[in-house]
Motif scaffolding. Structure first.
Motif, PDB file in Angstrom:
ATOM      1  N   UNK A 112      21.658  21.641   9.255  1.00 49.90           N
ATOM      2  CA  UNK A 112      20.885  20.566   8.664  1.00 49.90           C
ATOM      3  C   UNK A 112      21.635  20.058   7.444  1.00 49.90           C
ATOM      4  N   UNK A 113      21.499  18.782   7.163  1.00 44.35           N
ATOM      5  CA  UNK A 113      22.185  18.198   6.016  1.00 44.35           C
ATOM      6  C   UNK A 113      21.764  18.883   4.714  1.00 44.35           C
ATOM      7  N   UNK A 114      20.504  19.248   4.619  1.00 37.61           N
ATOM      8  CA  UNK A 114      20.019  19.894   3.409  1.00 37.61           C
ATOM      9  C   UNK A 114      20.720  21.234   3.162  1.00 37.61           C
ATOM     10  N   UNK A 115      21.155  21.901   4.228  1.00 37.40           N
ATOM     11  CA  UNK A 115      21.787  23.212   4.100  1.00 37.40           C
ATOM     12  C   UNK A 115      23.248  23.136   3.666  1.00 37.40           C
ATOM     13  N   UNK A 116      23.815  21.961   3.653  1.00 41.44           N
ATOM     14  CA  UNK A 116      25.226  21.827   3.261  1.00 41.44           C
ATOM     15  C   UNK A 116      25.463  22.189   1.792  1.00 41.44           C
TER      16      UNK A 116
END
Length: 65
Positions: free
Chosen positions: A59-63
């Motif tokens: 997920x983008x948030x996990x980057x």
């Protein structure tokens, strides 16, 4: 002194060659390679591994974690 000609059309190149030869100039052709071949191979290998299902999804948030 060096003179560099860029973006010379293929049809015009023999004219420059002839002129340079008649004036006694040395012509050195250098073809630019925009990317490092090792870098290109690495990218192509990565794309191939993704197609084979070896990639992971994030997920983008996990980057930024």
């Amino acid at each position: 002194m060096d003179i560099i000609l860029k973006n010379v059309k293929k049809k015009d190149f023999p004219v420059f060659q002839s002129l340079a030869k008649s004036l006694g100039f040395e012509i050195i052709e250098e073809n630019e390679k925009p990317y490092n071949p090792e870098f290109v191979k690495e990218i192509l290998d990565a794309e191939k591994s993704i197609e084979e299902g070896k990639g992971i999804k994030m997920k983008i948030e996990d980057l930024w974690k």
